[in-house]
Every structure is written in structure tokens, then in C-alpha cells.
Write an enzyme that holds these catalytic residues in place. Structure first.
Site, short mmCIF file in Angstrom:
data_model
loop_
_atom_site.label_atom_id
_atom_site.label_comp_id
_atom_site.label_asym_id
_atom_site.label_seq_id
_atom_site.Cartn_x
_atom_site.Cartn_y
_atom_site.Cartn_z
N ARG A 152 0.87 -1.17 0.00
CA ARG A 152 0.00 0.00 0.00
C ARG A 152 0.90 1.22 0.00
O ARG A 152 2.02 1.19 0.53
CB ARG A 152 -0.91 0.01 1.22
CG ARG A 152 -1.84 -1.20 1.33
CD ARG A 152 -2.64 -1.17 2.63
NE ARG A 152 -3.53 -2.32 2.74
CZ ARG A 152 -3.19 -3.46 3.35
NH1 ARG A 152 -1.99 -3.59 3.91
NH2 ARG A 152 -4.06 -4.45 3.42
N LYS A 176 -1.78 -2.57 7.92
CA LYS A 176 -2.95 -2.10 8.66
C LYS A 176 -3.01 -2.75 10.03
O LYS A 176 -2.74 -3.94 10.18
CB LYS A 176 -4.23 -2.42 7.88
CG LYS A 176 -4.47 -1.52 6.67
CD LYS A 176 -5.81 -1.81 6.05
CE LYS A 176 -6.12 -0.85 4.90
NZ LYS A 176 -7.44 -1.11 4.31
N HIS A 254 -2.43 2.57 -6.16
CA HIS A 254 -3.17 1.33 -5.92
C HIS A 254 -3.28 0.49 -7.19
O HIS A 254 -3.42 -0.73 -7.12
CB HIS A 254 -4.56 1.65 -5.36
CG HIS A 254 -4.98 0.72 -4.28
ND1 HIS A 254 -4.33 0.65 -3.06
CD2 HIS A 254 -5.97 -0.21 -4.22
CE1 HIS A 254 -4.92 -0.27 -2.30
NE2 HIS A 254 -5.90 -0.80 -2.99
N ARG A 257 -0.51 -1.83 -7.21
CA ARG A 257 -0.78 -2.94 -6.27
C ARG A 257 -1.65 -4.00 -6.97
O ARG A 257 -1.40 -5.20 -6.85
CB ARG A 257 -1.46 -2.39 -5.02
CG ARG A 257 -1.84 -3.42 -3.95
CD ARG A 257 -2.26 -2.65 -2.70
NE ARG A 257 -3.06 -3.44 -1.77
CZ ARG A 257 -2.55 -4.20 -0.81
NH1 ARG A 257 -1.24 -4.32 -0.69
NH2 ARG A 257 -3.34 -4.86 0.03
N HIS A 280 -3.81 -9.14 3.04
CA HIS A 280 -5.26 -9.25 3.18
C HIS A 280 -5.60 -10.15 4.35
O HIS A 280 -5.03 -11.25 4.49
CB HIS A 280 -5.88 -9.84 1.90
CG HIS A 280 -5.92 -8.89 0.75
ND1 HIS A 280 -6.08 -9.29 -0.56
CD2 HIS A 280 -5.85 -7.53 0.71
CE1 HIS A 280 -6.10 -8.24 -1.35
NE2 HIS A 280 -5.96 -7.16 -0.60
N TYR A 289 -9.07 -10.89 -7.78
CA TYR A 289 -8.11 -10.88 -8.90
C TYR A 289 -8.33 -12.03 -9.87
O TYR A 289 -7.94 -11.94 -11.03
CB TYR A 289 -6.67 -10.87 -8.36
CG TYR A 289 -6.38 -9.60 -7.60
CD1 TYR A 289 -6.26 -8.39 -8.28
CD2 TYR A 289 -6.30 -9.59 -6.22
CE1 TYR A 289 -6.05 -7.20 -7.59
CE2 TYR A 289 -6.07 -8.42 -5.51
CZ TYR A 289 -5.95 -7.23 -6.21
OH TYR A 289 -5.76 -6.06 -5.52
#
Length: 310
Positions: A152, A176, A254, A257, A280, A289
């Protein structure tokens, strides 16, 4: 805390402080909560209401007003999420004896396939970074790391320089919620990192001789945060797109990414590995994806199969 006598801004402040302390919520997440809850507070104020007195009908009326404004489903879902968390916190703290938002269902998020780039377009962006008139080594390192790891943008620009020492084969990334993960570095990314570090350390040594403190960040800057900002990198990548002949509308940090994940999947990588590298929490997030690839394959068939032509 006497709930009804405290300004709504105080409710939000205490709620965000708890989020930061207990959940290690990211700064960007807290800023989003603050904006959404302030918007709701403004709406309540116009109705002579308060967080302490709002009921389910009021919250649902606010959501209808948001829809009437033409706000996207994702924005309305995010605002409701912030409201739900605030009222749950208020109930747990005893500021209210009920939770008026607990049974409200949101609009859901529209499922859109992430935009990605062709390998050739990524090559054009990397070439533009290498040919930058200023900070070419830094820009090359930024782009090579981004595409090699799928980080990110916040994770990238705030990387500590300590993570890059010793010609690492793996990079430790803090994501995160403070969760750490290891991502492998490609040979081009390692080479760009080593070259840039030599230039960066020389600049830092020169600054120290002038009495300036050393930076702990890989990409230091004079910004308040001490490192290159997300906003500045966003502008940089648009510049690379324009210089490289790629439509700037297609390119954001992004997007790189997404390209990282899509190209890995097309190359045969398994979803679990990609999930780990992207950070994730749920593999279901990574599964999007596979749909990107399905859509691309369908497009290729329609473009090139002889029976698809009129």
C-alpha cells in the site's frame, strides 16, 4: 462523561482515542471516521438532535439524505459503518442505554473489478521513473519496490530505513492495524534499493555535518511526517504516466498494487501466497483478482478469436 451534555465532537474524540489505543487503527482510518461522523453530527445539529438522542429513524433518514445527495454506495456503507461503531462504543461505555444503529443494514458495496495495468504499461512507468530529471534513483526505487511487493502507498512511503539495510531478500512491512508481513524482493528491486541507499546515505551524512538530525525513514522529506507523503507520491506517479505514454487516468499507486497481484496470478502464483504478500486478512478479498483475469481472458477471446468477429 455526561453523554447529553458533552459536545458531539467530544464523543468522536474519545471514540477515536479508544480506537487508536485498543485497535491500533491506522491514521487514515481515524481521519475517515472523523470526517464521516462530523458529517452525521452536522446533519443532527440541523435537526436539533444529538448523538445522545438520535434514534433508528433518525439514522435511516440521514442515510436516505446521503443517497439523495447522490453519494456512492461505498461512501454510504462507510458512513454507516462509522456510525455503527460509534454507537456500539457509546453503548459499551454507558453513554447510552441502547444502540439505535444495531439493526440497520447498509446499502452494501457495489462490486467493481479493480483497474490494473498491462506488463508493458508497468515497464513504461518504470522507464519514466528511471529517466526522471530529478531524484531519478529515489523514484526508480519507489516504483520498483511498489511493483515488486504490492505494498500500500502508506506502507511504502513510511518504510523505515532499517528495513532496507543489508541487501535484504525480504522486506518487513508494517501494514494495517500494525500487522507485520514479509514480502520478497525481485532482483531489479534489490538493485534499485542498493543504488538509492548509497545516494540517500551520502545526502544524510552531508545533512548531519550541517547539524541536521538523521532521518529514520527510507524516503525522508521535509514534510511534517518526516517522510515522502502519499499525496506527493500520487502526483509523482501521474507524472511518470504522462512521461511514459500511459493514460494518467489509469494510474494510481493502488493500480500498481492491483497489477502486482494480477500479474502474479497470471504467472501461476497461488491465492494464499498473494494474500500473504498483500496483507489481506481474508482470502475472499484476494479472490477478486481471479475475476480480473477472467474478464481479461474474455476480452482477449472477443478481440482475437475468428468466430467472435462479425
Amino acid at each position: 462523561m455526561s453523554a447529553a451534555n458533552n459536545p458531539m465532537a467530544r464523543w468522536v474524540q474519545v471514540f477515536l482515542e479508544a480506537q487508536a489505543a485498543e485497535l491500533d487503527a491506522a491514521t487514515n482510518t481515524q481521519l475517515a471516521y472523523a470526517r464521516d461522523l462530523q458529517n452525521f453530527a452536522d446533519w443532527l445539529t440541523d435537526k436539533a438532535l444529538h448523538y445522545a438522542t438520535a434514534n433508528r429513524d433518525h439514522i435511516e433518514s440521514y442515510l436516505i439524505a446521503c443517497e439523495a445527495e447522490g453519494l456512492a454506495k461505498s461512501t454510504r456503507a462507510r458512513r454507516l459503518s462509522a456510525i455503527k461503531q460509534l454507537f456500539r462504543f457509546a453503548f459499551e461505555e454507558g453513554w447510552r442505554d441502547d444502540n439505535p444503529a444495531i439493526q440497520i443494514k447498509g446499502p452494501g458495496r457495489a462490486k467493481r473489478l479493480p483497474k490494473t495495468l498491462e506488463i508493458a504499461e508497468v515497464d513504461q512507468l518504470l522507464a519514466a521513473a528511471r529517466n526522471s530529471k530529478r531524484d531519478a534513483l529515489r523514484n526508480t526505487c519507489l516504483m520498483e519496490l511498489l511493483y515488486a511487493t504490492g505494498m500500500r502507498v502508506t506502507e511504502l512511503v513510511s518504510l523505515p530505513v532499517s528495513a532496507a539495510r543489508g541487501d535484504p531478500r525480504m522486506l518487513l512491512v508494517r501494514g494495517k492495524g500494525g500487522k507485520e508481513r514479509l514480502v520478497p524482493l525481485s532482483p531489479p528491486a534489490r538493485a534499485a534499493l542498493a543504488t538509492y541507499l548509497t545516494e540517500r546515505d551520502a545526502a544524510e551524512d552531508a545533512a548531519r555535518q550541517k547539524g541536521k538530525p538523521a532521518s529514520k525513514f527510507l524516503f525522508p522529506s521535509r514534510a511534517a511526517a518526516g517522510h515522502l507523503t502519499r499525496q506527493r507520491f500520487f502526483l509523482l506517479i501521474k507524472e511518470f504516466a504522462a512521461a511514459g505514454g500511459v493514460s494518467p487516468d489509469k494510474v494510481t499507486p493502488h493500480t500498481l498494487r492491483h497489477a502486482f497481484a494480477t500479474h502474479l496470478l497470471a504467472g501461476g502464483a497461488d491465492l494464499r501466497s498473494i494474500q500473504t504478500m498483500l496483507g489481506h486478512a481474508d482470502v475472499a478479498t484476494t479472490e477478486i483478482y481471479t475475476h480480473v483475469l477472467d474478464a481479461r481472458l474474455k476480452e482477449l477471446v472477443l478481440e482475437h478469436h475468428p468466430l467472435a468477429k462479425p
